[in-house]
Design a protein around this motif. Structure first.
Motif: not given
Lengths: 111, 112
Positions: B2-9, B84-88, B101-107
């Protein structure tokens, strides 16, 4: 309403020591969740308390433990601190079945 | 897994330009999905949740089950959207409360 409050705001500990972090939930909220946020990462779920019992737990070792009191406040305890435990620790509260409200966090530095 | 990905840092746009923050997830079942936002020196706060289908501060997010995506969009970015935006996704156990479960976030930076 003060919202979710956490104490202390900053803390410095030495490797091997123990630490206790505290959280007071938003008024009317009975569920408390704890998250660890390392630098440059998203928050990682540690565990959740409801009705004074741990209900859900993330992938954290037994060194991480907690407690919830009858007034819904909560503590996070970490034993045998490692350098890798340095992080921002976030508390989030909610009414049961509703999304989370976060506190400002406690910044823990382990030296 | 199980994984959540935010491809753009990092994502940088100009004021008035459209913005899209990407989120892809890999989970069995159909989790409820959230976007959380953290403005400078403020606490993490809920921006929107997919089941409500609301538009908050001009942001919308559509759940695409086929692509397993939950991208956040706004047609005209404002400087105050810089954050900073987090998908969860919510991965709670049955009968339990939300377990995000949070992604690593996009600034996101919106330039004048």
């Amino acid at each position: 309403d003060a919202g979710v409050t956490q104490s202390p705001t900053h803390l410095i500990k030495t490797r091997g020591q123990q630490v206790t972090l505290r959280c007071s939930p938003k008024s009317g909220h009975d569920t408390v969740s704890w998250y660890q946020q390392a630098l440059g990462q998203g928050p990682q779920f540690i565990f959740q308390y409801y009705e004074e019992e741990e209900r859900q737990r993330g992938n954290f070792p037994d060194r991480f433990s907690g407690h919830q009191f009858p007034n819904y406040s909560s503590e996070l305890n970490v034993n045998a601190l490692l350098l890798g435990d340095s992080a921002l620790y976030l508390c989030a509260s909610s009414p049961h079945g509703a999304p989370l409200h976060f506190g400002n966090g406690t910044r823990l530095t382990v030296t | 897994a199980q994984r959540v990905t935010q491809p753009e840092k990092l994502l940088s746009v100009f004021k008035g330009a459209p913005v899209e923050l990407k989120c892809n997830y890999s989970y069995s079942g159909s989790p409820e999905l959230f976007w959380y936002v953290q403005y400078s020196r403020q606490r993490l706060q809920l921006l929107l949740r997919h089941i409500s289908r609301e538009s908050i501060k001009g942001f919308t997010a559509d759940l695409n089950k086929g692509e397993t995506s939950f991208h956040l969009k706004k047609p005209f970015a404002q400087e105050e959207d810089s954050a900073m935006y987090y998908c969860a996704p919510d991965l709670r156990s049955r009968g339990s409360n939300y377990k995000l479960t949070f992604g690593k976030g996009t600034l996101l930076t919106v330039n004048p």
